[in-house]
Each structure stands twice: as structure tokens, then as C-alpha cells.
Scaffold this motif. Structure first.
Motif, PDB file in Angstrom:
ATOM      1  N   UNK A  13      -9.936  12.932 -11.544  1.00 53.79           N
ATOM      2  CA  UNK A  13      -9.769  12.327 -12.870  1.00 53.79           C
ATOM      3  C   UNK A  13      -8.294  12.066 -13.152  1.00 53.79           C
ATOM      4  N   UNK A  14      -7.455  13.035 -12.831  1.00 54.93           N
ATOM      5  CA  UNK A  14      -6.013  12.882 -13.063  1.00 54.93           C
ATOM      6  C   UNK A  14      -5.417  11.765 -12.225  1.00 54.93           C
ATOM      7  N   UNK A  15      -5.884  11.618 -10.972  1.00 55.61           N
ATOM      8  CA  UNK A  15      -5.332  10.540 -10.148  1.00 55.61           C
ATOM      9  C   UNK A  15      -5.728   9.175 -10.716  1.00 55.61           C
ATOM     10  N   UNK A  16      -6.952   9.054 -11.175  1.00 57.32           N
ATOM     11  CA  UNK A  16      -7.383   7.789 -11.779  1.00 57.32           C
ATOM     12  C   UNK A  16      -6.556   7.486 -13.027  1.00 57.32           C
ATOM     13  N   UNK A  17      -6.339   8.503 -13.861  1.00 63.72           N
ATOM     14  CA  UNK A  17      -5.538   8.323 -15.077  1.00 63.72           C
ATOM     15  C   UNK A  17      -4.094   7.945 -14.762  1.00 63.72           C
ATOM     16  N   UNK A  33      -7.730  17.204   5.294  1.00 61.75           N
ATOM     17  CA  UNK A  33      -7.303  16.228   6.292  1.00 61.75           C
ATOM     18  C   UNK A  33      -8.233  15.024   6.277  1.00 61.75           C
ATOM     19  N   UNK A  34      -7.646  13.849   6.350  1.00 67.74           N
ATOM     20  CA  UNK A  34      -8.423  12.619   6.300  1.00 67.74           C
ATOM     21  C   UNK A  34      -8.583  12.080   7.716  1.00 67.74           C
ATOM     22  N   UNK A  80      -5.690  18.404  -2.836  1.00 66.82           N
ATOM     23  CA  UNK A  80      -6.376  18.678  -4.094  1.00 66.82           C
ATOM     24  C   UNK A  80      -7.631  17.820  -4.178  1.00 66.82           C
ATOM     25  N   UNK A  81      -8.807  18.455  -4.262  1.00 67.19           N
ATOM     26  CA  UNK A  81     -10.036  17.682  -4.234  1.00 67.19           C
ATOM     27  C   UNK A  81     -11.031  17.988  -5.331  1.00 67.19           C
ATOM     28  N   UNK A  82     -10.619  18.733  -6.349  1.00 64.03           N
ATOM     29  CA  UNK A  82     -11.528  19.058  -7.443  1.00 64.03           C
ATOM     30  C   UNK A  82     -11.786  17.829  -8.314  1.00 64.03           C
ATOM     31  N   UNK A  83     -12.914  17.793  -9.015  1.00 71.20           N
ATOM     32  CA  UNK A  83     -13.187  16.658  -9.903  1.00 71.20           C
ATOM     33  C   UNK A  83     -12.058  16.402 -10.904  1.00 71.20           C
ATOM     34  N   UNK A 114       0.854  -1.184   0.000  1.00 69.32           N
ATOM     35  CA  UNK A 114       0.000   0.000   0.000  1.00 69.32           C
ATOM     36  C   UNK A 114       0.890   1.234   0.000  1.00 69.32           C
ATOM     37  N   UNK A 115       0.537   2.214  -0.855  1.00 71.87           N
ATOM     38  CA  UNK A 115       1.244   3.493  -0.877  1.00 71.87           C
ATOM     39  C   UNK A 115       0.217   4.614  -0.802  1.00 71.87           C
ATOM     40  N   UNK A 116       0.428   5.527   0.154  1.00 72.63           N
ATOM     41  CA  UNK A 116      -0.314   6.775   0.221  1.00 72.63           C
ATOM     42  C   UNK A 116       0.634   7.844  -0.292  1.00 72.63           C
ATOM     43  N   UNK A 117       0.221   8.590  -1.294  1.00 74.09           N
ATOM     44  CA  UNK A 117       1.125   9.550  -1.922  1.00 74.09           C
ATOM     45  C   UNK A 117       0.454  10.907  -2.093  1.00 74.09           C
ATOM     46  N   UNK A 118       1.140  11.931  -1.607  1.00 77.11           N
ATOM     47  CA  UNK A 118       0.706  13.307  -1.837  1.00 77.11           C
ATOM     48  C   UNK A 118       0.893  13.615  -3.325  1.00 77.11           C
TER      49      UNK A 118
END
Length: 118
Positions: free
Chosen positions: A88-92, A102-103, A81-84, A45-49
Motif C-alpha cells: 500500500x505504501x509503495x503504491x501511495x 529475491x526476485x 518488505x512484502x507485507x500488504x 525504468x527504476x528499480x528501487x529498494x
């Protein structure tokens, strides 16, 4: 688990929280360092900024996915960054999830449970 974030205090805090839940964790403060740690540690598992110095989290994700051990890892963007369009970019780029800071720690544990991460 590997946490890649240029805010090392935040990364270390989350790493400690995850360690208390029994997870083996490592941290890195930038993309190049994260790739180096990943090559040795081989995280599941990787969490990445996304906003990293020198190399964006998007680039890190693409490079991780090209590695044999990176194809099956769980890869989550952990970002401000939380805009749609960001999602989309993270999925791509190959991320499996997009978590906005904050999570809540319960959200992270739920994500890990849902992804069957170790």
C-alpha cells in the motif's frame, strides 16, 4: 534502467543480467545517489529498494515523480518488505509495482515485457 540498492553486489548483479538482455543500466547505492544518477541518466525504468540509508525508497519515489522526466517512468520497488501495508505504501509513494526479493530474473523480464519497458 537505474537500480538503487544499498546492497551494491545485488544491484550490480541484476544490472549485469539486464545488460545481457540488451538494457542500458546504471546503479546507485543510496537514494541521494540514485536521484543524482537519474537527473543525468534519465532512466525510463527504476528499480528501487525501500530500506536505503539516509532516504527511504518511498522518499526517492516521491521525489522522482515530482521531476518532469519522472512522471512517465516505470518505477518498481525491489525490496525485502512484502507485507500488504508495504505494498500500500509503495503504491501511495508512486511505484508502479512491488517486487519482493529475491526476485527470479524471469519475473523481472516478464515485468519489463508487461510494462513495455526498453
Amino acid at each position: 534502467m537505474l537500480l538503487i540498492d544499498d546492497n551494491l553486489d545485488a544491484a550490480e548483479s541484476l544490472a549485469q543480467l539486464l545488460a545481457l538482455s540488451g538494457h542500458d543500466t546504471r546503479t546507485a547505492g543510496d537514494g541521494v545517489g540514485g536521484l543524482r544518477v537519474a537527473a543525468v541518466f534519465r532512466p525510463e525504468v527504476v528499480f528501487c529498494d525501500l530500506g536505503l540509508p539516509g532516504m527511504s525508497g518511498y522518499e526517492v519515489a516521491r521525489l522522482l515523480r515530482e521531476l518532469p522526466f519522472g512522471r512517465d517512468m516505470v518505477l518498481a520497488a525491489l525490496t525485502g518488505y512484502g507485507q500488504p501495508s508495504d505494498r500500500e505504501r509503495t503504491a501511495e509513494a508512486g511505484f508502479d509495482a512491488h517486487l519482493v526479493k529475491p526476485v527470479d530474473p524471469e519475473v523481472i523480464e516478464s515485468f519489463l515485457d508487461d510494462s513495455r519497458a526498453p
